[in-house]
Design a protein around this motif. Structure first.
Motif: not given
Length: 338
Positions: A2-4, A6, A8-10, A57, A185
């Protein structure tokens, strides 16, 4: 995981905001012409943003030989695609580059199409010493299949998204799941800009850098899913996960050759052009084609789940191709009322 996602989105979001104003200075813009009917010069930086996000990522979370080779391959593919976006490379030169990059991935990972499976119910068909060549040709076909779908807003990205999600349901390798997650993502962020959901003035295209990269990754993942030591899907069945780009490419190239034209020369004969010719706008065509792709993906998933014989996929694809070509030949007789 889940952190990865997020992260990737950022990174994807940030890359788009940084690269977009630089695109004009770099000459990475798409200008309208007889074949391209958008308004204004649109930055071709979507593929670069997706690439930077995915590379960052995955590199931060994985150090795997096969994953490193796919990252190297997509880096080379994005470089060639960006050059094509900027300088409009000769089609033959672009094809040679695709073959070389596909060869690096094929022989570097040593994951090759060693078998076509039991296509006709008479036993498995092996590729033998031709496995490397067959694999390279399959990857190049996938690259160009997705590249050819990139004709209206959101189509190449959405079709790739559907393919990636379908593959994620049938694969269990954690490193592959991370690659798919990061790419997915990044794609979603790109689509928000590409479809103008943030604002029309911030619109971007993915360019050849993006569409060819997606074709490369999806093709390789389909081969991994059906040919590696962990393969759990019959080779023929994975074709459902790339059905629309594949059928459209084969049909278009077939019609070009029949007319005595080069199969590599661009025209307005693709499925999205057909739907727009009969009266749909680009958003309606996107929804219609994406829905068909989702149905095909669901068919593939059900066939795999129930372990149906591969000749069902072969027959279905042949019938679909025949119907597709027939409808295309009759498209001038159909016109939706305005």
């Amino acid at each position: 995981m889940h952190l990865s996602l997020v992260l990737s989105v950022i990174i994807s979001f940030s890359a788009i905001l940084v690269l977009r104003p630089l695109a004009v200075n770099w000459g990475l813009v798409d200008t309208p012409d007889n074949r391209k009917q958008h308004s204004g010069n649109i930055p071709l930086i979507g593929g670069l943003a997706i690439y930077l996000s995915t590379l960052s990522t995955v590199s931060l979370h994985l150090d795997n030989k096969h994953i490193n080779l796919i990252l190297i391959s997509i880096s080379l593919m994005v470089f060639i695609g960006a050059l094509d976006d900027r300088y409009d490379l000769n089609a033959k030169l672009r094809l040679i580059a695709q073959i070389l990059i596909a060869s690096i991935l094929t022989f570097g990972t040593d994951i090759q199409i060693s078998s076509f499976g039991d296509l006709f119910g008479f036993g498995e068909i092996y590729t033998g010493p031709l496995s490397g060549l067959v694999t390279v040709l399959a990857i190049v076909a996938g690259i160009n299949a997705f590249n050819m779908t990139d004709g209206i807003d959101g189509l190449a990205g959405t079709l790739a998204l559907i393919s990636l999600l379908a593959i994620s349901f049938v694969i269990s390798d954690v490193s592959i799941e991370l690659l798919i997650g990061a790419l997915t993502a990044s794609l979603i962020v790109f689509l928000l800009f590409n479809l103008g959901l943030f604002s029309k003035k911030n619109k971007i295209f993915m360019g050849d850098a993006g569409s060819m990269m997606l074709g490369l990754v999806v093709s390789w993942l389909l081969i991994v899913t059906s040919q590696s030591e962990q393969a759990i899907v019959a080779p023929a069945h994975v074709l459902w996960f790339i059905a629309i780009p594949l059928i459209d490419m084969i049909a278009v190239m077939f019609r070009r050759l029949r007319k005595g034209k080069s199969p590599l020369v661009a025209d307005r004969e693709h499925l999205h052009h057909v739907f727009m010719d009969i009266g749909l706008n680009s958003r309606q065509a996107l929804l219609f084609i994406s829905s068909i792709s989702l149905v095909f993906g669901l068919i593939g998933f059900l066939i795999i789940s129930y372990q149906l014989p591969e000749y069902i996929t072969v027959i279905s694809f042949i019938v679909t191709f025949i119907i597709y070509n027939k409808l295309l030949s009759l498209r001038h007789k159909f016109k939706l009322p305005k």
